[in-house]
Design an enzyme around this catalytic site. Structure first.
Site, PDB file in Angstrom:
ATOM      1  N   GLU A   1      15.075 -14.433  -0.351  1.00 24.01           N
ATOM      2  CA  GLU A   1      15.312 -15.601   0.502  1.00 24.01           C
ATOM      3  C   GLU A   1      14.206 -16.636   0.366  1.00 24.01           C
ATOM      4  OE1 GLU A   1      16.116 -14.659   4.578  1.00 24.01           O
ATOM      5  OE2 GLU A   1      17.094 -12.758   4.057  1.00 24.01           O
TER       6      GLU A   1
ATOM      7  N   ASP B   1       0.834  -1.191   0.000  1.00 28.71           N
ATOM      8  CA  ASP B   1       0.000   0.000   0.000  1.00 28.71           C
ATOM      9  C   ASP B   1       0.873   1.246   0.000  1.00 28.71           C
ATOM     10  OD1 ASP B   1      -2.750   1.156   0.426  1.00 28.71           O
ATOM     11  OD2 ASP B   1      -1.791   1.916   2.242  1.00 28.71           O
TER      12      ASP B   1
END
Length: 551
Positions: free
Chosen positions: A274, A214
């Site tokens: 990751e 957002d």
């Protein structure tokens, strides 16, 4: 859950770490999708119940608007606990069930992270606003007043009024770009960044496949809190805020869009890396520099994978000339980036009403967005062709609409409940009293009604998504120059040895358009695609498309 379990689930989905490029993402506004317990508010188990419908569309992923613990002053975009589910939506166990079910159906799960600000009821702010010496004192944007006691600068809130509120305990102002109950976090403090990255890891460990970020360009405020300059009237537009909002009178050089944001996004992207296949789409809220920022934030491998600006969420009619203009700018300022296009979402008037679309026009635009270069967000109910609902003032919930009524009616009209079947006044959304009234105009457009109608828009969306998926050039391919020929917008999409030529008549009058030189085979007849006439030209009826495969 643990990380290993998440990666095992990723294997079930045959992870393509580039899956996001060209993905079709279905946005769910959880308050309004499906209520499972009769309290009139949609919830996570309601979403689980309706996931088969979403999977039947053929989309790649879902994006769920905020469901975190919140006082709901801005309906979940004011977070008081990032790592829990608000009881009105269910529990963490319900969320785990949602992720598991979605993955079983081949759907990835993206969630809405609101990182620029929290609720004023968040534990961080509860501590920060007490005094100037506590451990969280510098976690939000605080400033002394001017010598005359007024706010530090001229910044305005999108939701109306100044962007500063006085805190008597500290004798300072705090910044809020939105409601006064949504204080802005101080990203200049590395501890704040670390805490937000910990939140991100929490959800990645829980199995999510990515995030919608957002207000991604609001993270940083200018360290020196300089005044924003005035914006000349001729440069103002209402893409971000309604025209009656004085927010449009400023050029927001200092209250957002700061260069330091790229450094935080690099940290955020490194964390995503990751988790193979994890991706993010950022919401760029800026009326003047939206596409430029999209290009900055998605170029290379140190930003987010994709962003969307508001060019196709604007009120301006989406003509052939406008589409060509937007892509010409993309090619100039964001050629190395990746856009995610949307016509509707939870913040703007539904595009069926915004552009006053006929059923034929709705089909043409659905096909268009699924042929453009970029990823795609479809908003719940878009597949049904839902128009904007007319919500009476006494039924309004949105503080934005209440503030600027009646010139701007807020966002409730696009947030009314999803309609599943027409047999009762709540459209199958709830057995109780819905939090917003269900539009009677929506009932005859319900999922059940359209399932039984082979010519319904719902089936057109399924066919258009399937067409996209079976033509890799439409998913990850490059595009040739997007050009306007009168009311016809056209472009090529190419990947490897596959090239498609796409032409769309975006008007209610017939048009003639010349195919490029070469040998072309007409495809997409199920989408109303037309073949060239005896003269070799495309003779397009109103709102007709022509899709051609190079042979």
């Amino acid at each position: 859950m643990n990380k290993k379990a998440d990666f095992d689930m990723a294997k079930v989905l045959d992870v393509d770490t580039d899956w996001w490029r060209g993905a079709v993402i279905y946005q769910i506004y959880p308050r309004s999708y499906q209520d499972s317990n009769g309290d009139g508010v949609g919830d996570l188990l309601g979403i689980v119940q309706r996931l088969p419908h979403i999977a039947s569309l053929g989309v790649d992923a879902i994006w769920i608007s905020p469901f975190f613990t919140s006082p709901m002053k801005d309906f979940g975009y004011d977070v008081s606990n990032y790592c829990d589910v608000d009881p009105m939506f269910g529990s963490l166990a319900d969320f785990d069930a949602l992720v598991e079910t979605a993955h079983e159906l081949g759907l990835r799960v993206m969630i809405d992270l609101v990182l620029s600000h929290t609720s004023d009821q968040h534990a961080w702010f509860a501590q920060s606003h007490q005094d100037r010496t506590n451990d969280k004192a510098d976690w939000y944007v605080w400033s002394d007043p001017k010598p005359d006691g007024t706010a530090p600068n001229n910044w305005l809130s999108i939701f109306g009024g100044p962007a500063w509120t006085w805190e008597p305990r500290r004798e300072q102002y705090y910044l809020h770009n939105f409601l006064s109950t949504q204080p802005d976090l101080n990203f200049h403090n590395p501890d704040v960044q670390d805490a937000l990255l910990d939140v991100t890891r929490f959800w990645l460990d829980r199995g999510v496949d990515g995030f919608r970020l957002d207000t991604i360009n609001f993270y940083y405020a200018d360290k020196d809190l300089r005044d924003n300059p005035a914006l000349p009237p001729e440069r103002r537009n209402a893409n971000i805020a309604p025209s009656v909002n004085p927010y449009n009178h400023q050029e927001h050089l200092y209250s957002k869009n700061q260069p330091e944001n790229l450094e935080f996004l690099a940290r955020f992207r490194a964390l995503l890396e990751e988790y193979p296949g994890a991706a993010a789409v950022g919401e760029v809220g800026d009326a003047q520099r939206g596409l430029e920022l999209l290009g900055q934030y998605t170029a290379g491998t140190t930003g987010v994978q994709m962003c969307y600006a508001f060019e196709f969420l604007a009120k301006d009619p989406l003509t052939a000339e406008r589409v060509a203009q937007v892509f010409a700018e993309v090619d100039t300022v964001a050629a190395d980036g990746w856009a995610c296009w949307a016509f509707s979402n939870h913040d703007v008037m539904r595009h069926i009403t915004r552009w006053d679309l006929t059923p034929a026009a709705a089909r043409a635009y659905a096909t268009l967005i699924l042929c453009l270069r970029g990823s795609v967000c479809l908003y719940q109910g878009e597949e049904l062709g839902l128009p904007e609902a007319d919500v009476a003032f006494e039924d309004l919930q949105d503080p934005y609409g209440i503030e600027f009524w009646p010139e701007f009616k807020g966002r409730d009209g696009c947030r009314t409940p999803m309609v599943w079947e027409p047999s009762n006044q709540t459209g199958g959304f709830t057995s109780g009293n819905p939090w917003l009234p269900v539009s009677s105009d929506h009932l005859n457009r319900s999922v059940a009604a359209q399932e039984d109608d082979p010519g319904a828009l719902l089936h057109h969306y399924r066919r258009a998504i399937a067409f996209r998926r079976t033509h890799p050039a439409l998913v990850k391919g490059t595009h040739g120059g997007v050009s306007a020929d009168g009311s016809v917008v056209s472009f090529t999409r190419t990947l490897g040895d596959q090239t498609l030529y796409c032409a769309f008549n975006l008007s209610d009058a017939p048009a003639t358009h010349a195919l490029p030189d070469g040998s072309w085979a007409t495809v997409g007849s199920e989408l109303g695609s037309t073949a060239p006439g005896p003269d070799g030209h495309l003779h397009l009826g109103p709102w007709q498309v022509a899709l051609s495969l190079k042979t």
